[in-house]
Design a protein around this motif. Structure first.
Motif, PDB file in Angstrom:
ATOM      1  N   LEU A  81       0.812  -1.241  -0.064  1.00  0.00           N
ATOM      2  CA  LEU A  81      -0.068   0.132  -0.099  1.00  0.00           C
ATOM      3  C   LEU A  81       0.855   1.273  -0.172  1.00  0.00           C
ATOM      4  O   LEU A  81       0.826   2.263  -0.802  1.00  0.00           O
ATOM      5  N   MET A  82       1.781   1.119   1.028  1.00  0.00           N
ATOM      6  CA  MET A  82       2.786   2.439   1.031  1.00  0.00           C
ATOM      7  C   MET A  82       3.696   2.724  -0.127  1.00  0.00           C
ATOM      8  O   MET A  82       3.762   3.843  -0.623  1.00  0.00           O
ATOM      9  N   ASP A  83       4.054   1.567  -0.671  1.00  0.00           N
ATOM     10  CA  ASP A  83       5.245   1.878  -1.706  1.00  0.00           C
ATOM     11  C   ASP A  83       4.684   1.701  -3.102  1.00  0.00           C
ATOM     12  O   ASP A  83       5.244   2.265  -4.218  1.00  0.00           O
ATOM     13  N   GLU A  84       3.597   1.159  -3.225  1.00  0.00           N
ATOM     14  CA  GLU A  84       3.189   0.814  -5.041  1.00  0.00           C
ATOM     15  C   GLU A  84       1.490   1.591  -5.109  1.00  0.00           C
ATOM     16  O   GLU A  84       1.558   2.399  -6.091  1.00  0.00           O
ATOM     17  N   VAL A  85       0.544   1.262  -4.099  1.00  0.00           N
ATOM     18  CA  VAL A  85      -0.643   1.914  -4.296  1.00  0.00           C
ATOM     19  C   VAL A  85      -0.862   3.507  -4.446  1.00  0.00           C
ATOM     20  O   VAL A  85      -1.288   3.966  -4.956  1.00  0.00           O
ATOM     21  N   GLY A  86       0.095   3.556  -2.962  1.00  0.00           N
ATOM     22  CA  GLY A  86      -0.114   5.125  -2.792  1.00  0.00           C
ATOM     23  C   GLY A  86       0.541   6.097  -3.784  1.00  0.00           C
ATOM     24  O   GLY A  86      -0.329   6.896  -4.180  1.00  0.00           O
ATOM     25  N   PRO A  87       1.590   5.874  -4.300  1.00  0.00           N
ATOM     26  CA  PRO A  87       2.284   6.587  -5.435  1.00  0.00           C
ATOM     27  C   PRO A  87       1.275   6.506  -6.642  1.00  0.00           C
ATOM     28  O   PRO A  87       1.297   7.205  -7.455  1.00  0.00           O
ATOM     29  N   ARG A  88       0.949   5.264  -6.870  1.00  0.00           N
ATOM     30  CA  ARG A  88       0.298   5.273  -7.966  1.00  0.00           C
ATOM     31  C   ARG A  88      -1.192   6.249  -8.196  1.00  0.00           C
ATOM     32  O   ARG A  88      -1.575   6.761  -9.191  1.00  0.00           O
ATOM     33  N   TYR A  89      -1.736   6.415  -6.845  1.00  0.00           N
ATOM     34  CA  TYR A  89      -2.774   7.439  -6.924  1.00  0.00           C
ATOM     35  C   TYR A  89      -2.397   8.839  -6.283  1.00  0.00           C
ATOM     36  O   TYR A  89      -3.293   9.445  -6.007  1.00  0.00           O
ATOM     37  N   ALA A  90      -1.211   8.968  -6.484  1.00  0.00           N
ATOM     38  CA  ALA A  90      -0.682  10.445  -5.904  1.00  0.00           C
ATOM     39  C   ALA A  90      -1.550  11.624  -6.431  1.00  0.00           C
ATOM     40  O   ALA A  90      -1.503  12.686  -5.660  1.00  0.00           O
ATOM     41  N   ASP A  91      -1.689  11.635  -7.756  1.00  0.00           N
ATOM     42  CA  ASP A  91      -2.516  12.846  -8.388  1.00  0.00           C
ATOM     43  C   ASP A  91      -4.190  12.662  -8.272  1.00  0.00           C
ATOM     44  O   ASP A  91      -4.688  13.388  -9.078  1.00  0.00           O
ATOM     45  N   ARG A  92      -4.606  11.544  -7.753  1.00  0.00           N
ATOM     46  CA  ARG A  92      -6.160  11.360  -8.049  1.00  0.00           C
ATOM     47  C   ARG A  92      -6.649  11.756  -6.677  1.00  0.00           C
ATOM     48  O   ARG A  92      -6.124  11.280  -5.666  1.00  0.00           O
ATOM     49  N   PRO A  93      -7.760  12.798  -6.646  1.00  0.00           N
ATOM     50  CA  PRO A  93      -8.451  13.024  -5.521  1.00  0.00           C
ATOM     51  C   PRO A  93      -9.217  12.168  -4.725  1.00  0.00           C
ATOM     52  O   PRO A  93      -9.538  12.542  -3.767  1.00  0.00           O
TER      53      PRO A  93
END
Length: 167
Positions: A81-93
């Motif tokens: 969640l922290m390393d892959e999923v979080g950065p994937r949705y960094a610009d999605r509100p």
């Protein structure tokens, strides 16, 4: 006597059991690249929990990492969640997951759904834009006020079927 949560559906016998069911569903959703298949009620109940955990992963930081780990209970899932999923949705509100309805389950006829992560970037809002890939309906004649022409089903709009029942 502790207060028992009463909002929403109760999956399982106790609040602890429901929290564990939701934690397992979140873990399965994060671990599976294609998503999970579950009942529609569980998929709808999973949305706010999964979105809050993904938002914590987006923000990053030790405190959010520990909160995710406390809910999920698995270090590997928390790391994903922290390393892959979080950065994937960094610009999605928001709106990180979607539900696709599958139909009834054979055996008990329970409505099934496929819960998966959204992979495409968010599109900017467009005013007065017809559905992408569909033509606008003519505004005069017998089809006035209908929404769109879909190649397979014909005119689909206000009442679900075209005038006269033609498809």
């Amino acid at each position: 006597m502790p207060a028992t949560p009463t909002k929403g559906h109760r999956f399982g016998g106790s609040p602890k059991h429901q929290r564990l069911i939701m934690a397992n569903l979140v873990s399965s959703l994060v671990a599976s690249p294609t998503g999970i298949e579950t009942t529609l009620a569980k998929a709808k109940a999973l949305r706010p929990i999964a979105e809050k955990l993904i938002t914590k992963a987006r923000k990053g930081g030790l405190h959010n990492h520990r909160q995710i780990l406390a809910y999920v209970g698995d270090q590997e899932i928390a790391a994903i969640l922290m390393d892959e999923v979080g950065p994937r949705y960094a610009d999605r509100p928001g709106g990180y997951t979607r539900i696709l309805k599958l139909g009834p389950r054979p055996g008990d006829n329970a409505p099934m759904a496929h819960r998966t992560g959204v992979t495409h970037p968010p599109s900017p809002p467009q005013a007065n834009c017809p559905v992408s890939g569909a033509e606008s309906a003519p505004e005069t004649g017998q089809f006035a006020g209908w929404v769109a022409w879909t190649g397979q089903f014909g005119w689909v709009g206000r009442h679900g079927t075209p005038p006269g029942g033609m498809v």
